[in-house]
Design a protein around this motif. Structure first.
Motif: not given
Length: 583
Positions: A553-561, A577-581, A531-536, A571-575
């Motif tokens: 954080m939020q530098i590499k693309p999120c594999w799950f996204y 990883f980066l929510h970007e295709m 289960y993906p981990r949050t920033i906190d 949500d993209s604000s707490v993941c």
């Protein structure tokens, strides 16, 4: 106060005495305060009426004359000393050597009364020593019928009494059982070829001289507390082994690695050098007089070591079976020290076990011993005291043939090697026999932790496994982590070319999965999606591990996204990883 403790194991006197002998020679096995012991005196006597508990109260051991202590007692009591005989009673004076070098030593008289199958232990340490290495009260083990009886002369609430009852007695019984069932080992004694007490003193001197400072400056990625003190122990052993010679010894350490052994032996007055296929960082920290060479050793250039007294093979890997060969071919007076670790054949390939009833290590030791014997050496075997499970060493100092037969024996060795490699003497030259098919180590150490795999192969394996984990899961409702599947089942999913690429990397599939721990969770040999981990969550984990510096954080693309059929559950604000295709 007397206290009797019995065992339920069926015993015979010979098993009892063999077990007691282990307890006497290797007290450090049951007493973690000890490094070992040294037997100061050992006598066989025709007397079984000595009341040691009372007699010793009138005698005071003096450290400066410690070896005279037992002699004086026996002379005063007019005890008749006889030659060595297993049927006679035996009296020993033992010095217990503490693991902490600066701690006080302890002394025990041990009386083995064969007539009643009993052994007594009596502390005779001077009171001013304030020793805490062994019980200060007397105690004994005896065989009565088929039971071992522990008798102590103390209050049974003391820690020493409880230790005897809960640790020492069970170990004595365990040894009895092991002796009655186990196969004969290739070497049972430790440091049999060097004086134990001198080794203890020399080792601690070298430890103080070289150990602490070397640990401080250690630049390698290996554990200095293991490698530094292991090489100090090996150096101690060799220095004592060489004390029988009147002149300094010359040596070459083949496969010298970090070069520490060469450094210590050179600083202690001997002349030599080390060779290895790859230079280490620490080489630059040694004084200029330490001779270390970066070169590849093959059977075709082994003649360059002919000018030394000793050939050293300390974990020499592919060159292990060649060490006695080099010494034998150099000259009639060349010697060798060999500490095998990884198992290799003469051609540099991995040694394959032939007998499944033996461990590969045991069988390889037997193989190396046979090679040493075939090279004409009276092979000596010893067990070192080093922080390693591979501590059996071979020493070649004497030949089984006369010097005028040397050339003929060298020819026999060459014939043995050709048979080992599988070459025909009629079709191959000597040079071919030495070099053909010999596999040397790559001078550049490969990174083999699955991080160097082609990215396309890694992505393909991750996709294959994640699709299998999600296959058949309900993806219409809650976000799914997929099934939990055993790793060995996942291996069968991989195409042969992908599996071959993995097998060339240390760790294989499990290592690849752990390298991608942001995607997979590996637990108890099973795998599922994480289960993906949050920033906190990432910050708290980093804080607990004390590596929060430079955390991004939020530098590499999120594999799950990008890859999970349900996307990322966060949500993209707490993941983290980066929510970007990804492209």
């Amino acid at each position: 106060m007397d206290d009797d403790t019995t065992s339920c194991i069926k015993l015979k006197p010979n098993l009892f005495w063999q077990s007691i002998n282990i307890l006497i020679i290797k007290p450090h096995v049951v007493n973690k305060r000890l490094w070992g012991c040294t037997i100061l005196n050992r006598y066989y006597v025709q007397d079984n009426d000595i009341s040691w508990e009372n007699e010793l109260k009138n005698w005071q051991l003096e450290i400066v004359n410690k070896k005279q202590f037992l002699d004086d007692i026996l002379k005063n009591k007019q005890v008749k000393i006889v030659g060595e005989c297993k049927t006679e009673n035996e009296i020993l004076l033992v010095e217990l050597l503490p693991k902490s070098y600066l701690e006080s030593h302890a002394f025990q008289i041990i009386y083995k009364n064969k007539s009643v199958t009993q052994v007594g232990f009596f502390d005779v340490t001077p009171a001013e020593n304030e020793q805490n290495l062994c019980p200060t009260f007397s105690y004994s083990f005896s065989l009565q019928g088929d039971e071992v009886i522990l008798k102590t002369f103390s209050d049974n609430v003391t820690k020493s009494h409880q230790w005897l009852q809960s640790t020492v007695l069970p170990q004595v019984l365990k040894w009895c059982h092991e002796i009655s069932t186990k196969q004969v080992q290739i070497c049972n004694e430790s440091l049999a070829l060097v004086p134990n007490e001198e080794y203890y003193t020399k080792y601690n001197e070298l430890k103080l001289t070289y150990g602490k400072e070397m640990v401080k400056i250690w630049p390698e990625c290996t554990d200095p507390t293991k490698f530094v003190y292991e090489d100090i122990a090996i150096a101690t052993y060799l220095l004592l082994l060489w004390e029988t010679d009147t002149k300094p010894q010359s040596f070459v350490d083949i496969g010298c690695g970090n070069g520490l052994l060469v450094y210590i032996l050179s600083m202690e007055g001997h002349t030599g050098y080390g060779v290895d296929v790859r230079k280490r960082k620490i080489w630059d920290l040694y004084p200029n007089n330490i001779n270390l060479k970066e070169t590849t050793v093959t059977p075709s250039n082994m003649h360059i070591f002919s000018d030394v007294d000793w050939i050293i093979g300390n974990h020499s890997d592919e060159l292990t079976p060649w060490i006695p060969v080099i010494a034998a071919q150099n000259s009639y007076k060349s010697n060798f020290f060999l500490l095998p670790c990884c198992a290799y054949n003469f051609d540099g390939t991995k040694y394959q076990r032939q007998n499944s009833s033996k461990s590969q290590y045991t069988e390889y030791l037997e193989y190396v011993k046979k090679v040493c014997d075939n090279c004409g050496f009276e092979t000596e075997i010893d067990r070192l005291k080093i922080p390693s499970t591979k501590r059996i060493c071979f020493i070649g100092r004497k030949r089984t043939y006369k010097e005028n037969e040397h050339e003929k024996f060298v020819a026999c060795i060459q014939y043995m090697i050709s048979n080992q490699i599988g070459l025909s003497m009629t079709n191959e030259t000597d040079q071919d026999i030495k070099t053909k098919e010999f596999k040397t180590r790559d001078p550049i150490e490969r990174v083999r932790n699955c991080t160097q795999l082609d990215k396309n192969i890694t992505d393909s394996i991750i996709s294959c496994i994640s699709n299998y984990l999600l296959d058949g899961c309900n993806l219409e409702t809650n976000w799914s982590k997929g099934s939990s599947v055993a790793i060995h089942k996942l291996i069968k999913l991989l195409p042969s070319d992908k599996l071959k690429a993995l097998k060339s990397e240390c760790g294989g599939l499990q290592t690849l999965l752990r390298n991608n721990h942001h995607i997979f969770e590996v637990r108890n040999g099973c795998v599922n999606l994480r289960y993906p981990r949050t920033i906190d969550e990432v910050k708290n984990h980093a804080r607990s591990k004390k590596y929060n510096d430079g955390l991004k954080m939020q530098i590499k693309p999120c594999w799950f996204y990008n890859n999970h059929p349900q996307g990322c559950p966060l949500d993209s604000s707490v993941c983290s990883f980066l929510h970007e295709m990804s492209t």
